[in-house]
Design a protein around this motif. Structure first.
Motif, PDB file in Angstrom:
ATOM      1  N   LEU A   1      41.096  44.236  37.975  1.00  0.00           N
ATOM      2  CA  LEU A   1      41.916  44.654  38.645  1.00  0.00           C
ATOM      3  C   LEU A   1      42.895  44.184  38.811  1.00  0.00           C
ATOM      4  O   LEU A   1      42.963  42.873  39.750  1.00  0.00           O
ATOM      5  CB  LEU A   1      41.770  45.968  39.759  1.00  0.00           C
TER       6      LEU A   1
ATOM      7  N   ILE B   1      44.342  47.507  34.746  1.00  0.00           N
ATOM      8  CA  ILE B   1      43.238  47.997  35.162  1.00  0.00           C
ATOM      9  C   ILE B   1      42.341  47.888  33.477  1.00  0.00           C
ATOM     10  O   ILE B   1      42.547  48.098  32.676  1.00  0.00           O
ATOM     11  CB  ILE B   1      42.569  49.287  35.685  1.00  0.00           C
TER      12      ILE B   1
ATOM     13  N   VAL C   1      50.885  47.842  38.067  1.00  0.00           N
ATOM     14  CA  VAL C   1      48.525  47.862  38.524  1.00  0.00           C
ATOM     15  C   VAL C   1      48.657  47.122  36.456  1.00  0.00           C
ATOM     16  O   VAL C   1      48.576  48.727  35.526  1.00  0.00           O
ATOM     17  CB  VAL C   1      48.134  48.420  39.560  1.00  0.00           C
TER      18      VAL C   1
END
Length: 153
Positions: A148, A123, A121
Motif C-alpha cells: 500500500l 495497491i 494510492v
C-alpha cells in the motif's frame, strides 16, 4: 548546438511525461507486507518506474527476529480494458540479517498493481516464493506480498 541540446531535452521530457502517464505514477512509497508460511514481515517499501515497463522495488522489512532487505526488478504490462491495473513479473535478491548471521535468498515475483484513479494510492498483491541460497538450501512456495503506497508523478 544550443538548439540541438534544447530539442533533445524537450524530446526526453515529453516522452517521459507520456511514459509515466501510461503507467499511472513514477514513484510510490509506503508499506510492504510479506506473509505466508512462517513470520509476517512489515516495513517500508518503494517502487520506481524507469519507463512504462521497467520497474525496481526495494523493501526493508522487519519480523521473525530479523531485518530483511530486498530488491526486485519487475516487468510491468497494462491490461487494455483496465489501464489502472497492471500485471508484473520479476526477480530479485533478499538478505535476512539476524543476531549472529545472515541468510541469502532469490525471490521470483509475479503479481498485480492497481493505481486508484481518483487518489494517489497504489495497491499491489503478489506471489513471491523464497529460494534460500545460503545455510543449506530451502524453497518456501507459500509467500505473498501486499503493498500500500502513496504515489508520486
Amino acid at each position: 548546438m544550443k538548439k540541438l541540446i534544447l530539442l533533445a531535452i524537450l524530446t526526453v521530457a515529453l516522452s517521459t511525461t507520456n511514459t509515466f502517464a501510461q503507467s499511472g505514477y513514477k514513484t510510490a512509497l509506503g508499506l510492504g507486507i510479506d506473509f505466508g508460511d512462517g513470520s509476517t514481515l512489515v516495513g517500508p517499501s518503494v517502487k520506481h518506474f524507469f519507463n512504462s515497463h521497467d520497474v525496481i522495488q526495494g523493501d526493508v522489512l522487519f519480523g521473525g527476529d530479523a531485518t530483511w532487505i530486498g530488491g526486485f526488478y519487475q516487468y510491468h504490462q497494462s491490461f487494455k480494458e483496465a489501464s489502472e491495473l497492471r500485471w508484473y513479473l520479476g526477480v530479485g535478491p533478499q538478505v535476512a540479517l539476524y543476531d549472529g548471521g545472515s541468510t541469502f535468498f532469490l525471490r521470483p515475483i509475479g503479481g498485480l498493481d492497481y493505481k486508484i484513479k481518483t487518489a494517489p494510492v497504489s495497491i499491489t498483491f503478489d506471489w513471491r516464493p523464497a529460494i534460500q541460497l545460503s545455510d543449506g538450501s530451502d524453497f518456501e512456495p507459500a509467500r505473498f506480498g501486499l503493498g500500500l503506497r502513496y504515489t508520486f508523478k
